[in-house]
Motif scaffolding. Sequence first.
Motif, PDB file in Angstrom:
ATOM      1  N   VAL A  38      14.073  -3.471  -4.641  1.00 46.67           N
ATOM      2  CA  VAL A  38      15.288  -3.381  -5.196  1.00 46.67           C
ATOM      3  C   VAL A  38      16.006  -2.683  -6.074  1.00 46.67           C
ATOM      4  O   VAL A  38      16.996  -2.400  -5.545  1.00 46.67           O
ATOM      5  N   ARG A  39      15.443  -1.331  -6.849  1.00 41.73           N
ATOM      6  CA  ARG A  39      15.936  -0.008  -7.202  1.00 41.73           C
ATOM      7  C   ARG A  39      16.383   0.706  -6.007  1.00 41.73           C
ATOM      8  O   ARG A  39      17.383   1.069  -6.165  1.00 41.73           O
ATOM      9  N   LEU A  59      23.677   1.009  -2.105  1.00 43.07           N
ATOM     10  CA  LEU A  59      24.389   0.396  -2.163  1.00 43.07           C
ATOM     11  C   LEU A  59      25.423   1.135  -3.067  1.00 43.07           C
ATOM     12  O   LEU A  59      26.784   1.399  -3.039  1.00 43.07           O
ATOM     13  N   GLN A  60      24.867   1.859  -3.830  1.00 43.60           N
ATOM     14  CA  GLN A  60      26.003   2.574  -5.420  1.00 43.60           C
ATOM     15  C   GLN A  60      26.219   3.883  -4.010  1.00 43.60           C
ATOM     16  O   GLN A  60      27.613   4.083  -4.640  1.00 43.60           O
ATOM     17  N   LYS A  61      25.134   4.170  -3.546  1.00 45.39           N
ATOM     18  CA  LYS A  61      26.272   5.908  -2.860  1.00 45.39           C
ATOM     19  C   LYS A  61      26.902   4.819  -1.616  1.00 45.39           C
ATOM     20  O   LYS A  61      28.173   5.921  -2.023  1.00 45.39           O
ATOM     21  N   ALA A  62      26.804   3.962  -0.948  1.00 41.32           N
ATOM     22  CA  ALA A  62      27.449   4.044  -0.098  1.00 41.32           C
ATOM     23  C   ALA A  62      29.094   3.878  -1.031  1.00 41.32           C
ATOM     24  O   ALA A  62      30.483   3.806   0.039  1.00 41.32           O
ATOM     25  N   SER A 112       1.087  -1.098   0.367  1.00 39.59           N
ATOM     26  CA  SER A 112       0.092  -0.057   0.024  1.00 39.59           C
ATOM     27  C   SER A 112       0.776   1.330  -0.107  1.00 39.59           C
ATOM     28  O   SER A 112       0.302   2.577  -0.261  1.00 39.59           O
ATOM     29  N   LYS A 113       2.400   1.040   0.754  1.00 42.15           N
ATOM     30  CA  LYS A 113       2.820   2.038  -0.092  1.00 42.15           C
ATOM     31  C   LYS A 113       3.410   2.439  -0.680  1.00 42.15           C
ATOM     32  O   LYS A 113       3.582   1.659  -2.423  1.00 42.15           O
ATOM     33  N   SER A 114       3.108   4.117  -1.603  1.00 41.15           N
ATOM     34  CA  SER A 114       3.449   4.124  -3.176  1.00 41.15           C
ATOM     35  C   SER A 114       5.304   4.794  -3.197  1.00 41.15           C
ATOM     36  O   SER A 114       6.422   4.859  -1.803  1.00 41.15           O
ATOM     37  N   ALA A 115       4.893   5.352  -4.326  1.00 43.69           N
ATOM     38  CA  ALA A 115       7.069   5.318  -4.862  1.00 43.69           C
ATOM     39  C   ALA A 115       8.161   6.385  -3.935  1.00 43.69           C
ATOM     40  O   ALA A 115       9.003   6.237  -3.357  1.00 43.69           O
ATOM     41  N   PRO A 116       7.048   7.235  -3.351  1.00 41.03           N
ATOM     42  CA  PRO A 116       7.637   8.774  -2.560  1.00 41.03           C
ATOM     43  C   PRO A 116       7.868   7.805  -1.395  1.00 41.03           C
ATOM     44  O   PRO A 116       8.611   7.760  -0.816  1.00 41.03           O
ATOM     45  N   ASP A 117       7.344   6.219  -0.993  1.00 42.98           N
ATOM     46  CA  ASP A 117       7.613   6.161   0.420  1.00 42.98           C
ATOM     47  C   ASP A 117       8.735   5.667   0.368  1.00 42.98           C
ATOM     48  O   ASP A 117       9.623   5.003   1.658  1.00 42.98           O
ATOM     49  N   LEU A 118       9.530   5.298  -0.771  1.00 45.19           N
ATOM     50  CA  LEU A 118      10.887   4.129  -0.834  1.00 45.19           C
ATOM     51  C   LEU A 118      11.984   5.657   0.163  1.00 45.19           C
ATOM     52  O   LEU A 118      13.275   4.624   0.118  1.00 45.19           O
ATOM     53  N   ALA A 119      12.141   6.228  -0.753  1.00 47.03           N
ATOM     54  CA  ALA A 119      12.553   7.549  -0.026  1.00 47.03           C
ATOM     55  C   ALA A 119      13.115   7.210   1.264  1.00 47.03           C
ATOM     56  O   ALA A 119      14.454   7.669   1.961  1.00 47.03           O
ATOM     57  N   ALA A 120      12.243   6.980   2.285  1.00 50.49           N
ATOM     58  CA  ALA A 120      11.992   7.327   3.724  1.00 50.49           C
ATOM     59  C   ALA A 120      12.589   5.735   4.475  1.00 50.49           C
ATOM     60  O   ALA A 120      12.515   5.979   5.911  1.00 50.49           O
ATOM     61  N   LEU A 121      12.583   4.581   3.346  1.00 49.98           N
ATOM     62  CA  LEU A 121      13.243   3.709   4.354  1.00 49.98           C
ATOM     63  C   LEU A 121      14.923   3.559   3.748  1.00 49.98           C
ATOM     64  O   LEU A 121      15.137   3.800   3.192  1.00 49.98           O
TER      65      LEU A 121
END
Length: 89
Positions: free
Chosen positions: A57-58, A64-67, A11-20
Amino acid sequence: MSKPNPNPASSKSAPDLAALSFEQAMEQLEAIVERVESGQVGLEQALAEYERGVALVRQCRDVLQKAELRVEELSKLAAAVDSKADGEA
């Protein structure tokens, strides 16, 4: 009265991903895989879960790329400091 969503992760939308955090995204991804593999969801829900999983996954790859870039920067900085210290000795 609406039914509670049995799958809060989808139920979470894509913008919520950045907060995870990375760990939270991985936990959600693992839960999605478990639900889909166990057959707990129908076809439509499985497709929605798959879509959410791809987004997770993205997000994880981006983190991981930023790290990895940060580690490379720190390694270069440490090498420069070591090189300068060797030159002063």
